[in-house]
Design a protein around this motif. Sequence first.
Motif, PDB file in Angstrom:
ATOM      1  N   HIS A 183       0.856  -1.201   0.000  1.00 44.32           N
ATOM      2  CA  HIS A 183       0.000   0.000   0.000  1.00 44.32           C
ATOM      3  C   HIS A 183       0.887   1.244   0.000  1.00 44.32           C
ATOM      4  CE1 HIS A 183      -3.578   2.419   0.931  1.00 44.32           C
ATOM      5  NE2 HIS A 183      -2.775   3.139   1.681  1.00 44.32           N
ATOM      6  N   PHE A 184       0.521   2.229  -0.817  1.00 43.26           N
ATOM      7  CA  PHE A 184       1.264   3.497  -0.802  1.00 43.26           C
ATOM      8  C   PHE A 184       0.300   4.669  -0.733  1.00 43.26           C
ATOM      9  CE2 PHE A 184       0.175   5.196  -4.917  1.00 43.26           C
ATOM     10  CZ  PHE A 184      -0.073   4.087  -5.713  1.00 43.26           C
ATOM     11  N   THR A 185       0.832   5.815  -0.318  1.00 46.49           N
ATOM     12  CA  THR A 185       0.090   7.083  -0.324  1.00 46.49           C
ATOM     13  C   THR A 185       0.871   8.087  -1.149  1.00 46.49           C
ATOM     14  OG1 THR A 185      -0.757   6.620   1.894  1.00 46.49           O
ATOM     15  CG2 THR A 185      -0.935   8.899   1.118  1.00 46.49           C
ATOM     16  N   LYS A 186       0.252   8.608  -2.194  1.00 46.32           N
ATOM     17  CA  LYS A 186       0.916   9.626  -3.011  1.00 46.32           C
ATOM     18  C   LYS A 186       0.613  10.986  -2.401  1.00 46.32           C
ATOM     19  CE  LYS A 186       3.263  10.887  -6.698  1.00 46.32           C
ATOM     20  NZ  LYS A 186       2.648  11.326  -7.941  1.00 46.32           N
ATOM     21  N   MET A 187       1.643  11.736  -2.083  1.00 49.52           N
ATOM     22  CA  MET A 187       1.477  13.072  -1.491  1.00 49.52           C
ATOM     23  C   MET A 187       2.401  14.047  -2.221  1.00 49.52           C
ATOM     24  SD  MET A 187       1.496  12.096   2.592  1.00 49.52           S
ATOM     25  CE  MET A 187       0.632  13.584   3.122  1.00 49.52           C
ATOM     26  N   HIS A 188       2.123  15.347  -2.015  1.00 50.26           N
ATOM     27  CA  HIS A 188       3.040  16.338  -2.595  1.00 50.26           C
ATOM     28  C   HIS A 188       3.148  17.568  -1.705  1.00 50.26           C
ATOM     29  CE1 HIS A 188       0.180  19.445  -4.029  1.00 50.26           C
ATOM     30  NE2 HIS A 188      -0.672  18.426  -4.071  1.00 50.26           N
TER      31      HIS A 188
END
Length: 282
Positions: free
Chosen positions: A4-9
Amino acid sequence: MKLHFTKMHGIGNDYIYFNCFETEIENPEELAIRLSDRHFSVGGDGIVLILPPDEPEKADAKMRMFNADGSEGNMCGNAIRCVGKFLFDHGLVSKTTILVETKSGTKRLTLSVENGEVAAVRVNMGKAELAPEKIPVTLTGDKIVGFETTVGGEVHKITCVSMGNPHNVIFTDDPYGLDLEKIGPGFENDPLFPERVNTEFVRLTGKNELTMRVWERGSGETWACGTGACAAAVAACENGLCEKGADILVKLRGGDLTICYTDDAVYMTGPAAYAFCGEVEV
Ligand SMILES: N[C@H](CCC[C@H](N)C(=O)O)C(=O)O
């Protein structure tokens, strides 16, 4: 195995985040290269591991970041704001002042919470380092400020700053007129910088206001660079263009950061945001 990943910026400087309080990541270098590809994978400027602290009595978490080329960065300003947001929003911390270990020391974050979520983060980025051997850059002197030399195949006046990672700041009239895809690699890999370098192309656009673009070591042009914005503000003060101790507005492609340069530390304030979550097969 599915991860599982979370894309953030942080104002467009986008990374793929892994919660390593739950998951162990093997070979992050290879994973960063594979997942950063914007055509055949998730896409991003690299990956960030959010880990338990090495010293739980002294810090709340640990951050490791890897550029899109798999190289590990010692510090990442935009990412550490997203780490602060992730930790609070996911209940891994319950305080609004937290400490995060990095390869360039432990950083203190102050989280601004709105409607139960972190909206902005102020980071004590530590002291700016100007000694050439600490950048590192193969020049001599107490500090390299407005020094004319050949870099990237052209003559420029350079100012070198370390924020735990190396930066070369060049003031120019038209950052957006530059062909960074063409000239960027020559700056990044110039022999002046034994560990390569992040290069900021900066214009003074008002009282204590800068506009900049950045060619990052290991990721190419990114839409923002937190350590780079700090380096640009430090360089502007060292060159007499901005005021030390004042809030300096740094305008980047993806948005704005506020930087304050003091003898004790450089402070960076800016937003952090989610993009999406997902799973990858590894
Ligand atoms: N490319 C940098 C790491 C990321 C820094 C940047 N994205 C930031 O927000 O500070 C390096 O290798 O030193």
